[in-house]
Design an enzyme around this catalytic site. Structure first.
Site, PDB file in Angstrom:
ATOM      1  CE  LYS A   1     -28.568  57.838  -6.521  1.00 45.12           C
ATOM      2  NZ  LYS A   1     -29.025  58.619  -5.337  1.00 45.12           N
ATOM      3  CG  ASN A   2     -32.036  60.198  -8.266  1.00 44.40           C
ATOM      4  OD1 ASN A   2     -31.537  59.795  -7.215  1.00 44.40           O
ATOM      5  ND2 ASN A   2     -31.448  61.104  -9.030  1.00 44.40           N
TER       6      ASN A   2
ATOM      7  NE  ARG B   1     -33.262  66.079   0.207  1.00 45.92           N
ATOM      8  CZ  ARG B   1     -33.859  66.877   1.073  1.00 45.92           C
ATOM      9  NH1 ARG B   1     -33.368  67.003   2.282  1.00 45.92           N
ATOM     10  NH2 ARG B   1     -34.953  67.534   0.748  1.00 45.92           N
TER      11      ARG B   1
ATOM     12  CB  CYS C   1     -24.284  64.238  -1.491  1.00 50.30           C
ATOM     13  SG  CYS C   1     -23.782  62.743  -2.365  1.00 50.30           S
TER      14      CYS C   1
ATOM     15  NE  ARG D   1     -29.331  67.290  -0.596  1.00 50.65           N
ATOM     16  CZ  ARG D   1     -29.068  66.103  -1.123  1.00 50.65           C
ATOM     17  NH1 ARG D   1     -29.453  65.812  -2.334  1.00 50.65           N
ATOM     18  NH2 ARG D   1     -28.414  65.190  -0.432  1.00 50.65           N
ATOM     19  N   PRO D   2     -33.365  71.447   2.891  1.00 52.57           N
ATOM     20  CG  PRO D   2     -34.486  73.467   3.130  1.00 52.57           C
ATOM     21  CD  PRO D   2     -33.301  72.852   2.468  1.00 52.57           C
TER      22      PRO D   2
ATOM     23  CG  LEU E   1     -40.840  72.935   0.186  1.00 52.73           C
ATOM     24  CD1 LEU E   1     -40.502  72.958  -1.298  1.00 52.73           C
ATOM     25  CD2 LEU E   1     -41.793  74.071   0.533  1.00 52.73           C
TER      26      LEU E   1
ATOM     27  CG  ASP F   1     -28.428  64.518  -9.636  1.00 56.76           C
ATOM     28  OD1 ASP F   1     -27.966  65.274  -8.772  1.00 56.76           O
ATOM     29  OD2 ASP F   1     -29.326  63.678  -9.390  1.00 56.76           O
TER      30      ASP F   1
ATOM     31  NE  ARG G   1     -25.059  58.014  -1.285  1.00 57.28           N
ATOM     32  CZ  ARG G   1     -25.459  59.254  -1.530  1.00 57.28           C
ATOM     33  NH1 ARG G   1     -24.580  60.221  -1.676  1.00 57.28           N
ATOM     34  NH2 ARG G   1     -26.741  59.533  -1.634  1.00 57.28           N
TER      35      ARG G   1
END
Length: 440
Positions: A22-23, A113, A137, A142-143, A146, A327, A419
């Site tokens: 998925k990632n 995200r 999630c 998790r800004p 960057l 994860d 998900r």
């Protein structure tokens, strides 16, 4: 709302096919925005997050066609029953030859995200993008600073207003040397895509080394990008004028594989993970080996064999790849709840990723959280209970605990699970688990 009912105590034996990651699939789908020619992705998992990204790309103007295991074509996205009934991943064809909108709206981006990954490709190819601040999630802030700082270094003008990021580069992006102060998978992916169409050379220093990042880079190369240092912490991208059509097979999902490996471990089972490469799982394999679980490569994937004894307590600290993945932290904690001895689980990536702890404790686990660490003292057995999922990985940790617990466990709010895990109950049931999806 769907939930899972699990009667624990069944030893898992058999084989489980591992889907595409998925990632990896999500940034690869976003990469379709970099060209007006067709990008074909194979081994795409059928997941709710894939549906969300599909909907987002379609509203940008991307044409998406799915080819399922039955060979039939279909447009749009697969949902619910169709996704669970399908035998595995599908082939996805994406063509962004008529991008009519460069705005990614709140209603779609808030769900996930990874939606922010359209930012770099849109700015690079179309000179502008307006993207809602992302959701996903609730495991920390998790800004995306960057991502934004990197785009500014490539020459984009970036403004935050009304909950949206607006980035403009009407004359195109220009290569730059970008040093990440800390490792960020998403920022590395976004800037890797943006740099592919920038003028000149871009150097990404302290870049993420995750296999999913390398998979994206390999796909971009197949599309005509010039990239060196794939899989290292310094990636050099020489921008090209345009990218072209390509075909790419998505790397197998090391997190799904690790989850099922822990399922075998927590039930004293013996399973084979089909299609998985042990080289992608060195840190989890080492940690599970210390706990007394053997993982070995086979002709078809990886064999996971747990003995008759309870696992040994093993300390775990999450780190960027090649370290132990964040994860898999919740899943590993579930295993340690039934270990002999104690284990210290330390989370270094996200600051709010222990929300599964109270639910595990409802099942009889002995866990004490101290800041970013959790002391887990193993108990002889867990007891089934109704529990509630709070995020994607937390939800599957409760499923794992339910597999080992005495009695019945009900996991509620499993839309989190859908998900990131394709047909998880079917895959576990095929190996002997007593598990079923219950619909209200």
């Amino acid at each position: 709302m769907d939930r899972l009912r699990i009667a624990g105590g069944k030893r898992l034996v058999g084989e489980i096919p591992i889907g595409g990651a998925k990632n990896a699939a999500l940034p690869l789908m976003a990469a379709s925005l970099l060209t007006d020619q067709e990008l074909t992705l194979r081994h795409v998992p059928r997941l709710a997050d894939i549906d969300t990204m599909t909907n987002l790309l379609v509203q940008h103007g991307v044409t998406i066609t799915l080819v399922g295991a039955n060979g039939k074509n279909g447009n749009g996205h697969a949902k619910g029953d169709e996704r669970r009934a399908n035998g595995g991943g599908v082939t996805m064809r994406l063509k962004a030859d008529d991008v009519g909108s460069t705005t990614a709206p709140y209603d779609l981006v808030r769900k996930m995200r990874a939606s922010v990954l359209v930012l770099g490709p849109l700015v690079a190819r179309h000179g502008q993008a307006r993207v809602s601040l992302p959701g996903g999630c609730a495991i920390g802030t998790r800004p995306i600073d960057l991502h934004l700082k990197g785009l500014q270094e490539l020459g984009a003008e970036v403004v935050l207003e009304g909950g949206y990021v607006t980035a403009r580069a009407p004359h195109g992006l220009t290569g730059a040397r970008i040093v990440f102060p800390q490792v960020s998978v998403g920022a590395t992916e976004n800037l890797l895509m943006a740099a592919s169409l920038a003028r000149g050379e871009t150097v990404l220093v302290n870049a993420a080394r995750e296999p999913e990042v390398a998979d994206l880079a390999r796909c971009l190369v197949a599309m005509g990008a010039e990239i060196e240092g794939i899989g290292t912490d310094q990636i050099v991208v020489r921008g090209v004028d345009r990218l072209h059509a390509a075909e790419h097979q998505i790397v197998p999902d090391r997190i799904e594989a690790g989850t099922f490996a822990i399922a075998a471990a927590i039930t004293g089972g013996d399973i084979e993970l089909l299609g998985m490469d042990l080289a992608l799982m060195e840190a989890p394999a080492k940690t599970l080996g210390e706990a007394g679980v053997a993982m070995s490569g086979t002709e078809r994937g990886i064999r996971v064999a747990a003995g008759n004894r309870r696992p040994a307590g093993v300390d775990v600290m999450t780190e960027p790849f090649p370290g132990f993945p964040t994860d898999l932290q919740a899943q590993m904690m579930a295993l340690m709840t039934v270990s002999e001895g104690a284990a210290m689980i330390t989370e270094t990536i996200f600051e709010n990723r222990f929300m599964h702890v109270p639910e595990l404790c409802r099942m009889g686990a002995n866990i004490n959280v101290h800041g970013s660490s959790a002391m887990v003292r193993g108990v002889a057995s867990l007891t089934g209970a109704p529990v509630m999922a709070t995020d994607l990985r937390a939800s599957v940790s409760l499923v794992l605990a339910g597999l080992a617990a005495r009695g019945e466990t009900t996991v509620n709010r499993i839309y989190h699970l859908d998900r990131g895990y394709e047909r998880v109950e079917e895959k576990l049931a095929a190996c002997g688990a007593d598990i079923e999806r219950v619909r209200d």
